[in-house]
Design a protein around this motif. Structure first.
Motif, PDB file in Angstrom:
ATOM      1  N   VAL A 394       0.869  -1.176   0.000  1.00 13.61           N
ATOM      2  CA  VAL A 394       0.000   0.000   0.000  1.00 13.61           C
ATOM      3  C   VAL A 394       0.901   1.219   0.000  1.00 13.61           C
ATOM      4  CG1 VAL A 394      -1.674   1.349   1.321  1.00 13.61           C
ATOM      5  CG2 VAL A 394      -1.862  -1.149   1.257  1.00 13.61           C
ATOM      6  N   VAL A 395       0.788   2.069  -1.026  1.00 15.46           N
ATOM      7  CA  VAL A 395       1.584   3.283  -1.028  1.00 15.46           C
ATOM      8  C   VAL A 395       0.709   4.463  -0.594  1.00 15.46           C
ATOM      9  CG1 VAL A 395       3.280   2.449  -2.691  1.00 15.46           C
ATOM     10  CG2 VAL A 395       1.264   3.613  -3.550  1.00 15.46           C
ATOM     11  N   ASP A 396       1.144   5.074   0.513  1.00 18.03           N
ATOM     12  CA  ASP A 396       0.435   6.233   1.057  1.00 18.03           C
ATOM     13  C   ASP A 396       1.140   7.447   0.469  1.00 18.03           C
ATOM     14  OD1 ASP A 396      -0.609   8.273   2.555  1.00 18.03           O
ATOM     15  OD2 ASP A 396      -0.126   7.404   4.499  1.00 18.03           O
ATOM     16  N   THR A 397       0.490   8.103  -0.494  1.00 12.63           N
ATOM     17  CA  THR A 397       1.159   9.136  -1.275  1.00 12.63           C
ATOM     18  C   THR A 397       0.795  10.530  -0.779  1.00 12.63           C
ATOM     19  OG1 THR A 397      -0.636   9.266  -2.884  1.00 12.63           O
ATOM     20  CG2 THR A 397       1.069   7.638  -3.312  1.00 12.63           C
ATOM     21  N   TRP A 398       1.769  11.232  -0.240  1.00  9.72           N
ATOM     22  CA  TRP A 398       1.507  12.600   0.196  1.00  9.72           C
ATOM     23  C   TRP A 398       1.934  13.588  -0.878  1.00  9.72           C
ATOM     24  CZ3 TRP A 398       4.609  16.863   0.478  1.00  9.72           C
ATOM     25  CH2 TRP A 398       3.974  18.024   0.970  1.00  9.72           C
ATOM     26  N   TRP A 399       1.033  14.474  -1.213  1.00  4.85           N
ATOM     27  CA  TRP A 399       1.358  15.585  -2.121  1.00  4.85           C
ATOM     28  C   TRP A 399       0.226  16.593  -2.083  1.00  4.85           C
ATOM     29  CZ3 TRP A 399      -0.812  15.715  -7.455  1.00  4.85           C
ATOM     30  CH2 TRP A 399      -1.702  14.658  -7.723  1.00  4.85           C
ATOM     31  N   GLN A 400       0.261  17.596  -2.950  1.00  5.88           N
ATOM     32  CA  GLN A 400      -0.706  18.692  -2.933  1.00  5.88           C
ATOM     33  C   GLN A 400      -0.964  19.192  -4.357  1.00  5.88           C
ATOM     34  OE1 GLN A 400       1.973  21.315  -0.525  1.00  5.88           O
ATOM     35  NE2 GLN A 400       0.362  21.138   1.006  1.00  5.88           N
ATOM     36  N   THR A 401      -2.061  19.914  -4.520  1.00  6.51           N
ATOM     37  CA  THR A 401      -2.332  20.553  -5.805  1.00  6.51           C
ATOM     38  C   THR A 401      -1.097  21.346  -6.245  1.00  6.51           C
ATOM     39  OG1 THR A 401      -4.645  20.747  -5.186  1.00  6.51           O
ATOM     40  CG2 THR A 401      -3.885  22.164  -6.988  1.00  6.51           C
ATOM     41  N   GLU A 402      -0.472  22.000  -5.287  1.00  6.13           N
ATOM     42  CA  GLU A 402       0.666  22.863  -5.576  1.00  6.13           C
ATOM     43  C   GLU A 402       1.921  22.089  -5.955  1.00  6.13           C
ATOM     44  OE1 GLU A 402      -1.257  22.912  -2.954  1.00  6.13           O
ATOM     45  OE2 GLU A 402      -1.954  24.942  -2.510  1.00  6.13           O
ATOM     46  N   THR A 403       2.039  20.836  -5.531  1.00  7.06           N
ATOM     47  CA  THR A 403       3.284  20.109  -5.801  1.00  7.06           C
ATOM     48  C   THR A 403       3.236  19.418  -7.163  1.00  7.06           C
ATOM     49  OG1 THR A 403       2.669  17.992  -4.775  1.00  7.06           O
ATOM     50  CG2 THR A 403       3.600  19.687  -3.315  1.00  7.06           C
ATOM     51  N   GLY A 404       2.041  19.314  -7.744  1.00  5.68           N
ATOM     52  CA  GLY A 404       1.903  18.745  -9.088  1.00  5.68           C
ATOM     53  C   GLY A 404       1.956  17.229  -9.122  1.00  5.68           C
ATOM     54  N   GLY A 405       2.705  16.641  -8.234  1.00  7.91           N
ATOM     55  CA  GLY A 405       2.840  15.186  -8.210  1.00  7.91           C
ATOM     56  C   GLY A 405       3.222  14.713  -6.821  1.00  7.91           C
ATOM     57  N   ILE A 406       3.313  13.400  -6.684  1.00  3.18           N
ATOM     58  CA  ILE A 406       3.608  12.756  -5.397  1.00  3.18           C
ATOM     59  C   ILE A 406       4.999  13.150  -4.905  1.00  3.18           C
ATOM     60  CG2 ILE A 406       3.979  10.532  -4.271  1.00  3.18           C
ATOM     61  CD1 ILE A 406       1.923   9.383  -6.373  1.00  3.18           C
ATOM     62  N   MET A 407       5.093  13.508  -3.648  1.00  3.23           N
ATOM     63  CA  MET A 407       6.345  14.006  -3.076  1.00  3.23           C
ATOM     64  C   MET A 407       6.950  13.028  -2.076  1.00  3.23           C
ATOM     65  SD  MET A 407       6.714  17.146  -4.238  1.00  3.23           S
ATOM     66  CE  MET A 407       7.511  18.237  -3.059  1.00  3.23           C
ATOM     67  N   ILE A 408       6.120  12.590  -1.140  1.00  5.17           N
ATOM     68  CA  ILE A 408       6.598  11.656  -0.124  1.00  5.17           C
ATOM     69  C   ILE A 408       5.702  10.435  -0.211  1.00  5.17           C
ATOM     70  CG2 ILE A 408       7.044  11.288   2.331  1.00  5.17           C
ATOM     71  CD1 ILE A 408       7.307  14.262   2.718  1.00  5.17           C
ATOM     72  N   SER A 409       6.297   9.292  -0.440  1.00  4.66           N
ATOM     73  CA  SER A 409       5.519   8.060  -0.579  1.00  4.66           C
ATOM     74  C   SER A 409       6.434   6.853  -0.593  1.00  4.66           C
ATOM     75  CB  SER A 409       4.742   8.091  -1.903  1.00  4.66           C
ATOM     76  OG  SER A 409       4.160   6.828  -2.156  1.00  4.66           O
ATOM     77  N   THR A 410       5.902   5.766  -0.095  1.00  2.00           N
ATOM     78  CA  THR A 410       6.581   4.494  -0.313  1.00  2.00           C
ATOM     79  C   THR A 410       6.633   4.258  -1.813  1.00  2.00           C
ATOM     80  OG1 THR A 410       5.813   3.584   1.778  1.00  2.00           O
ATOM     81  CG2 THR A 410       6.331   1.997   0.029  1.00  2.00           C
ATOM     82  N   ILE A 411       7.752   3.732  -2.292  1.00  2.00           N
ATOM     83  CA  ILE A 411       7.829   3.263  -3.675  1.00  2.00           C
ATOM     84  C   ILE A 411       7.521   1.774  -3.578  1.00  2.00           C
ATOM     85  CG2 ILE A 411       9.375   2.883  -5.645  1.00  2.00           C
ATOM     86  CD1 ILE A 411      10.872   5.420  -4.812  1.00  2.00           C
ATOM     87  N   ALA A 412       6.457   1.348  -4.237  1.00  2.00           N
ATOM     88  CA  ALA A 412       5.908   0.007  -4.017  1.00  2.00           C
ATOM     89  C   ALA A 412       6.961  -1.099  -4.085  1.00  2.00           C
ATOM     90  CB  ALA A 412       4.795  -0.275  -5.023  1.00  2.00           C
ATOM     91  N   GLY A 413       7.121  -1.783  -2.993  1.00  2.00           N
ATOM     92  CA  GLY A 413       8.040  -2.914  -2.950  1.00  2.00           C
ATOM     93  C   GLY A 413       9.511  -2.526  -2.936  1.00  2.00           C
ATOM     94  N   VAL A 414       9.814  -1.224  -2.950  1.00  2.00           N
ATOM     95  CA  VAL A 414      11.197  -0.769  -3.064  1.00  2.00           C
ATOM     96  C   VAL A 414      11.678  -0.049  -1.801  1.00  2.00           C
ATOM     97  CG1 VAL A 414      12.735   0.830  -4.320  1.00  2.00           C
ATOM     98  CG2 VAL A 414      11.180  -0.671  -5.590  1.00  2.00           C
ATOM     99  N   THR A 415      10.882   0.885  -1.306  1.00  2.00           N
ATOM    100  CA  THR A 415      11.265   1.609  -0.089  1.00  2.00           C
ATOM    101  C   THR A 415      10.329   1.199   1.052  1.00  2.00           C
ATOM    102  OG1 THR A 415       9.928   3.526  -0.720  1.00  2.00           O
ATOM    103  CG2 THR A 415      12.249   3.574  -1.362  1.00  2.00           C
ATOM    104  N   PRO A 416      10.712   1.497   2.305  1.00  2.00           N
ATOM    105  CA  PRO A 416       9.944   0.998   3.450  1.00  2.00           C
ATOM    106  C   PRO A 416       8.482   1.435   3.448  1.00  2.00           C
ATOM    107  CG  PRO A 416      12.017   1.994   4.165  1.00  2.00           C
ATOM    108  CD  PRO A 416      11.895   2.266   2.718  1.00  2.00           C
ATOM    109  N   MET A 417       7.659   0.541   3.987  1.00  2.00           N
ATOM    110  CA  MET A 417       6.216   0.805   4.087  1.00  2.00           C
ATOM    111  C   MET A 417       5.841   0.671   5.559  1.00  2.00           C
ATOM    112  SD  MET A 417       3.309  -1.461   2.214  1.00  2.00           S
ATOM    113  CE  MET A 417       3.213  -2.942   3.202  1.00  2.00           C
ATOM    114  N   LYS A 418       5.064   1.633   6.043  1.00  2.00           N
ATOM    115  CA  LYS A 418       4.626   1.581   7.444  1.00  2.00           C
ATOM    116  C   LYS A 418       3.237   2.201   7.517  1.00  2.00           C
ATOM    117  CE  LYS A 418       6.120   3.256  11.999  1.00  2.00           C
ATOM    118  NZ  LYS A 418       7.108   4.110  12.699  1.00  2.00           N
TER     119      LYS A 418
END
Ligand code: WT7
Length: 632
Positions: A394-418
């Motif tokens: 499960v990737v919990d993707t944090w971002w905003q209208t202003e950021t245009g795209g995902i900024m902080i998120s697990t990369i599925a199966g690659v970086t840690p997930m919590k």
């Protein structure tokens, strides 16, 4: 697949380090994989003071050539778009890349035929039908700036947005389907346009086949305009820093602001983040449930997937129609492999019968995503267990209208997930936590205000027509930093957990509203003297809207008055901003300088009045007891 898809934690760490040490080299190489008519002169120029941020300036391109044309050779017969209607009995629609390319070109020619040209602002107020996706891309094709307004906003909200951007054209439909309801969209447009002198042309797409009012000389039907129009339309050449779109979003003060994104950087960031976060593979069937009226729909239903040559699914309906199993039925029907939705949808389905999900196989799913608000651990586990069968990250993707795209998120199966944690920043993203003085907090196991200290290609460039507003909103709170408006924690291992807004913004079902905006709407009701709005925890919506209202005279029936106030908000903003609770009060807790102490109101709304903190600076402390006693 493009070689910048990160495949291991080591590759992530390497890419991250490189992106910080040599951001221009890092992003330049990624940008090189796109189709440019002319290469950029300079990767990056920036300062956060004015602010002035330019990526790939001098580069000439068109984002639709990258979304469509460049795939024709290798993916011409691959499905680009699958559209599933609201009613499961109605036939779905599928377009290959070749077909979508033709549709977009043809729509672009219809726009031109009706006078649209590069630089014009075009408002799109359309339901989730294929023509919405096509219209957005058609604007980009001819270099017109799209301003999509979610079709749930009221006529007044639409009019404000049209006037702010001085749009000369509106693209809409006769009506829309939403669950069991049908809604007359064109009627809302007509009402809005009573106050929009800049609009010269309205193009109406037929969805329901309803007879609608057509204004002579202004309104035309798309299906009539498109007759005999060529399916060939060369893309307009754009500079990387030309405007691509405006999207309005709420801030803590005043009316919504038009967040401006430009062509080149947004394109590069949309594809980079899409490919990595979801670990997209060529054979995937990808489904983002967001409406194109929100930024999630812009970047991860439309641009990100199409840039990547993916098959993207677009759904007209709602998760609960005809029953609570609708999402899962659609997943099985098309073999969806990547599914991206909002916590509020998960929570609303959690409340239903578990068999509504267990009766579908969901075997095709590989990756699940969440976006829009913090995902509580209960919802996270339900999603992970019952939808993902404990097999899908499960990737919990944090971002905003202003950021245009995902900024902080697990990369599925690659970086840690919590659970509950967006976790780590993507390469190129440099988040920091600061204290209230703006000093960076460098340790782990801390909490602070979330800022960015370096630009990224997808970031906001300005707020339309008012650059100073962008500076004040994002770049003036802390010197040389972009301030997100969010508070966040960083755990012992450096993983981020977003807590939520620290400004006067409420996040209702993943949609942002300024408290000031809702108060202004409420105050328009003739019985209202003054109001104060705060958010409170809501089981399904994340945050609910709690309004404290002072009225002129005591009404016979408070219920009628409440209904009337709600009606006023629906009319001014839209149904999505409807207050959940309205408490009639005789006064508000104000300091001697007249400032409302929202801290106290928030406590009351949360149902926690045990410790209201220091109330000694209040002008009239008695008012607090009355408010506590009347809490809903
Ligand atoms: C605000 C941005 C990003 C597209 C949808 C919303 C909150 C967003 C998360 C998340 C915790 C989140 C933040 C942010 N938010 N995603 N994964 N975890 N909070 O876009 O309307 O611009 O709202 O939504 O508070 O500032 P938006």
């Amino acid at each position: 697949m493009t070689n910048y898809q990160l495949k291991s934690y080591e590759e992530y760490q390497e890419a991250y380090q490189r992106s910080v040490e040599d951001p221009e080299g890092f992003w330049g190489e990624i940008a090189d994989t796109f189709t440019w008519r002319k290469k950029w002169d300079r990767v990056l120029e920036w300062n956060f003071e004015e602010p002035n941020v330019k990526w790939f300036q001098g580069g000439k391109m068109n984002i639709t050539e990258n979304c469509l044309d460049r795939h024709l050779k290798t993916r011409g017969n691959k499905l680009a778009l699958i559209w599933e209607p609201n009613d499961p009995k109605e036939r779905f629609i599928r377009y290959t890349y070749r077909e979508l390319h033709e549709k977009v070109c043809q729509f672009a020619n219809v726009l031109k035929k009706n006078g649209a040209k590069k630089g014009d602002r075009i408002c799109i107020y359309m339901p989730m039908i294929p023509e919405l996706a096509i219209a957005v891309l058609a604007c980009a094709r001819i270099g017109a700036v799209h301003s999509v307004v979610f079709a749930g906003f009221s006529a007044l909200s639409m009019a404000d947005r049209i006037n702010d951007a001085q749009c000369n054209m509106v693209l809409t439909s006769d009506g829309l389907n939403r669950g069991a309801k049908q809604i007359p969209v064109k009627r809302v447009v007509d009402e809005a346009l009573e106050n929009c002198p800049s609009v010269e042309r309205v193009i109406v797409v037929e969805r329901l086949g309803w007879a609608v009012n057509m204004v002579e000389g202004r309104d035309v039907w798309f299906h009539e305009e498109v007759k005999g129009v060529s399916k060939d339309c060369p893309a307009e050449e754009m500079d990387a820093e030309d405007m691509l779109f405006i999207l309005y979003t709420s801030g803590s003060t005043g009316k919504p602001k038009g967040v401006v994104h430009t062509c080149g950087g947004y394109m590069v960031y949309a594809q980079y983040s899409f490919l990595n976060v979801f670990q997209y593979q060529e054979s995937d069937i990808y489904w983002c449930t967001a409406d194109i009226g929100w930024v999630t729909g812009h970047t991860y239903l439309l641009y990100g997937p199409l840039l990547s040559g993916a098959t993207t699914l677009m759904f007209e309906g709602v998760p609960t129609y005809p029953d609570n199993g609708r999402f899962w039925q659609v997943c099985d029907k098309f073999g969806v492999t990547i599914f991206y939705t909002a916590p509020t949808a998960i929570r609303s389905l959690m409340a239903g019968d578990i068999d509504d999900v267990l009766s579908y196989s969901l075997d095709s799913l590989k990756v699940l995503g969440s976006v829009g608000e913090p995902i509580n651990e209960e919802a996270w586990h339900w999603y992970h267990t019952h939808v993902g069968k404990e097999r899908c990250p499960v990737v919990d993707t944090w971002w905003q209208t202003e950021t245009g795209g995902i900024m902080i998120s697990t990369i599925a199966g690659v970086t840690p997930m919590k659970p509950g944690h967006a976790a780590l920043p993507l390469p190129g993203i440099q988040p920091i936590l600061v204290d209230s003085e703006g000093n960076e907090i460098t340790e782990n196991g801390v909490e602070g205000y979330l800022c960015m200290k370096f630009p990224w290609p997808g970031m906001i460039r300005t707020t339309y027509g008012d650059h100073e507003r962008a500076r004040l909103s994002y770049f003036s709170t802390y010197k040389d930093l972009y301030f997100t408006g969010d508070g966040a924690k960083r755990d012992e291992n450096g993983l981020y957990r977003i807590i939520g807004r620290v400004d006067d913004v409420i996040n209702v079902s993943g949609h942002r509203f300024g408290t000031a905006e809702i108060e202004e709407a409420i105050n328009h009701n003739e019985h209202v003297v003054e109001s104060a709005v705060v958010g409170y925890p809501h089981d399904v919506k994340g945050q609910g809207i709690y309004a404290f209202v002072i009225i002129k005279d005591k009404p016979e029936k408070e219920e009628y008055l409440r209904a009337e106030i709600i009606e006023t908000v629906v009319e001014k903003i839209g149904k999505i901003a409807r207050p959940d609770k309205i408490q009639i009060v005789s006064g508000l807790p104000k300091t001697r300088s007249g400032k409302i102490m929202r801290r106290i109101l928030r406590k009351v709304a949360e149902g926690d009045t045990s410790n209201l903190g220091d109330t000694s600076t209040l002008l009239d402390p008695d008012v607090v007891d009355e408010i506590k006693a009347g809490a809903l």
